[in-house]
Design a protein around this motif. Structure first.
Motif: not given
Length: 323
Positions: A144-156
């Protein structure tokens, strides 16, 4: 007085260790094959497992019967603290990765991932796969807003040039040196289109996850990772021509074969073109340099850094050795 340990003794020790290590791996693989979910309420208890052990000749035949149990597809996840799970088939709708364990507040944009996917993308030259794919990635969670949240990242990444009909004959004809026969024997179903999960297209998820890992290592720890093609068949770049302390990604990208030694790279390209026209193939060696790596990474004895690296590298399709 201690006797000197001869080289022959060391070799015997290593042979014994290798044999027992292989036995442990085979035992784990065999045991995981039989620790399975039940189907129609019929499970695989100790009695059935004992029967399979006693009647080894009938074990394979019972695998073929869905009345008994189904084998779970495992092995799609790598890592512990920074854990990745790749998914998707070669000629399916999409491929991608879920990354769990990326810390919060890491600056991350799609461009950080896209630059690495562009390097991997097929159809760039005459010496790579001719498949035409754009390999445009999207991040659908964990940012969110160019920063990771520490939650799982999903890339498709979507498959634009999927052509499953080109592989219609593969349903009944296994390809040599591919995983078709093994998949069919184990799961009794086959993703015949391009090899499914056994395709090199699976590495899209690894590359995307690797892009995040590279930025994390660089931003937080100052670690730099550079890889290049060291040799193709009997043509090799030497350390006299490639400075391991100074080689950069820009040097690697200067040639289509990804060898920073331009003179040697041209010879490699000529060889690959000649072999390809003959309908044959050649192998090669990729060398990787990691700079500013601190001491103490990994843990004895089964979680050594080299052991983890070997497992990750050897799981890449067509890889036959790690040093």
């Amino acid at each position: 007085q201690a006797l000197p340990f001869s080289q022959a003794g060391m070799s015997l020790c290593r042979s014994a260790a290798l044999a027992t290590a292989i036995a442990l791996v085979l035992h784990s693989a065999f045991f995981s094959l039989f620790r399975v979910n039940s189907i129609n309420g019929v499970g695989l208890g100790p009695t059935r497992f004992s029967m399979c052990r006693r009647r080894a000749g009938r074990a394979a035949s019972s695998l073929r019967s869905p009345r008994f149990f189904a084998v779970r597809a495992q092995g799609n996840t790598f890592g512990k603290l920074f854990r990745i799970t790749t998914w998707g088939e070669s000629h399916g709708g999409n491929v991608g990765v879920v990354i769990d364990g990326c810390p919060p507040r890491l600056p991350l944009g799609i461009e950080d991932i896209q630059v690495e996917l562009d390097r991997r993308r097929p159809g760039q030259s005459s010496i790579v796969s001719p498949r035409k794919e754009e390999d445009i990635a999207s991040i659908t969670s964990g940012i969110e807003s160019g920063l990771t949240l520490g939650t799982p990242l999903t890339i498709i990444v979507s498959n634009k040039d999927a052509r499953p009909k080109d592989y219609s004959k593969m349903v009944s004809k296994y390809r040599p040196s591919h995983a078709d026969a093994t998949y069919d024997a184990k799961y009794k179903i086959l993703a015949s289109s391009g090899g499914g999960r056994a395709s090199a297209r699976e590495t899209i998820g690894r590359v995307a996850a690797g892009a995040v890992a590279k930025k994390l290592l660089r931003e937080i720890y100052g670690i730099e990772v550079v890889a290049y093609v060291k040799s193709v068949h009997n043509i090799s770049a030497t350390t006299m021509r490639v400075d391991l302390d100074k080689v950069q990604v820009s040097d690697v990208e200067a040639t289509a074969v990804r060898c920073p030694d331009i003179e040697v790279a041209n010879k490699m390209i000529s060889l690959i073109d000649r072999v390809r026209r003959d309908g044959d193939s050649v192998g090669g060696v990729v060398e990787c340099v990691a700079r500013q790596v601190p001491a103490g990474l990994g843990s004895p004895v089964f979680d050594k850094l080299e052991a983890d690296l070997a497992k990750a590298i050897m799981s890449i399709p067509a890889t036959r050795g790690f040093e």
